[in-house]
Design an enzyme around this catalytic site. Structure first.
Site, PDB file in Angstrom:
ATOM      1  N   GLU A  90       0.865  -1.173   0.000  1.00 46.75           N
ATOM      2  CA  GLU A  90       0.000   0.000   0.000  1.00 46.75           C
ATOM      3  C   GLU A  90       0.904   1.226   0.000  1.00 46.75           C
ATOM      4  OE1 GLU A  90      -2.781   0.154   3.246  1.00 46.75           O
ATOM      5  OE2 GLU A  90      -2.860   2.343   3.235  1.00 46.75           O
ATOM      6  N   GLU A 133      -2.667  11.090   4.158  1.00 50.03           N
ATOM      7  CA  GLU A 133      -3.679  10.758   5.157  1.00 50.03           C
ATOM      8  C   GLU A 133      -3.715  11.868   6.198  1.00 50.03           C
ATOM      9  OE1 GLU A 133      -4.528   6.299   6.129  1.00 50.03           O
ATOM     10  OE2 GLU A 133      -2.344   6.578   6.144  1.00 50.03           O
TER      11      GLU A 133
END
Length: 299
Positions: free
Chosen positions: A175, A180
């Site tokens: 990933e 974020e």
């Protein structure tokens, strides 16, 4: 073709996340040591010395239309199972309230509403898989304004098209988190990579953290440059994270196959919900001005 500007799971399996801010800060330091990465910030190597270029734009959505997101470029992850993180939202499909294009931007919007009895919120998670927006290596660039509000967890990130390694799921197949942000920690931006050898459940994922004072009120360009040797992350052209291929196999470097882009706003969850949820803060929007993917070319 425009000039380049400045710049979670249904993974077919599950993904979870939840670390205290202090723990993540420790990981930032340790991850940089583990990665033997190129220096971060002003000490980074000069661009002139780069082994690769990323000049050719090969896929994009400028969001210069109105209505639902272009179905030739975007699909949806749908459901409300918690997404491996105990998230509270139900992700919808083809619903203007949660994902639409207007005013030159993609709007991903989370609402406090229960379309399903088990989910108190709705939102959307868009992905470019199977729509031409997948690539091995390159520059992936998104100009966005992210939401605030305690309990929000917006993400701009990437997953593999196929899960051929190890457990045939996450984290073995990798990933890449381009951006974020959790609402209880305003304007603190994270970029990370996760794989079998280094991921958050073992508290050793490779992570960079930086503060953007107006992240929730202004647009910024979030980007990664991904090569066979490194993955680096930057905001508005400023490098703040780098991870290097150790050459020890897929367990530490599964990033040798096509990945696609995901855009979503989660609510709550093990990380996003650590400090609770401000219900009065909703609805909350992530605005995306564009998504651009550039081809990597060796010099």
């Amino acid at each position: 073709m425009p000039t380049r500007v400045g710049g979670k799971i249904n993974l077919v399996g599950k993904r979870s996340r939840g670390l205290a801010t202090l723990a993540r800060a420790v990981v930032v330091f340790s991850s940089l040591l583990l990665s033997a990465a190129a220096p971060v910030g002003p000490a980074a190597p000069a661009k002139a010395k780069a082994r690769y270029t990323f000049a050719k734009l090969v896929w994009r959505d400028e969001f210069n239309y109105t209505g639902l997101p272009d179905s030739t470029k975007w699909g949806y992850d749908v459901g409300g199972s918690g997404w491996g993180n105990k998230e509270l939202q139900y992700y919808t499909k083809n619903r203007l309230e949660n994902a639409r294009v207007e005013g030159g931007n993609l709007v991903v919007e989370a609402h406090k509403e229960a379309l399903k009895p088990e989910n108190a919120y709705t939102s959307a998670r868009l992905l470019s898989r199977g729509k031409g927006g997948s690539q091995t290596y390159g520059r992936f660039e998104v100009r966005a304004r992210i939401p605030g509000g305690r309990g929000t967890w917006p993400a701009i990130w990437m997953l593999p098209d196929q899960n051929g390694y190890g457990n045939k799921s996450w984290p073995d197949n990798g990933e890449i988190d381009i951006m974020e942000h959790v609402g209880y920690d305003p304007n603190v931006i994270h970029a990370s990579t996760h794989c079998k050898s280094y991921y958050f459940r073992t508290n050793n994922q490779k992570t960079g953290v930086t503060v953007i004072p107006d992240a929730t009120t202004a647009f910024h360009v979030y980007a990664i440059e991904w090569t066979p040797e490194t993955i680096t992350a930057e905001i508005d052209g400023q490098l703040y994270f780098a991870a290097r291929n150790e050459g020890t196999g897929w367990q530490a470097w599964p990033w040798d196959k096509p990945f696609h882009v995901l855009l979503n706003v989660a609510v709550g969850g093990e990380w996003g919900g650590q400090k609770g949820i401000d219900e009065a803060a909703f609805p909350q929007q992530m605005l995306v001005d564009y998504v651009r993917i550039y081809e990597m070319k060796k010099r």
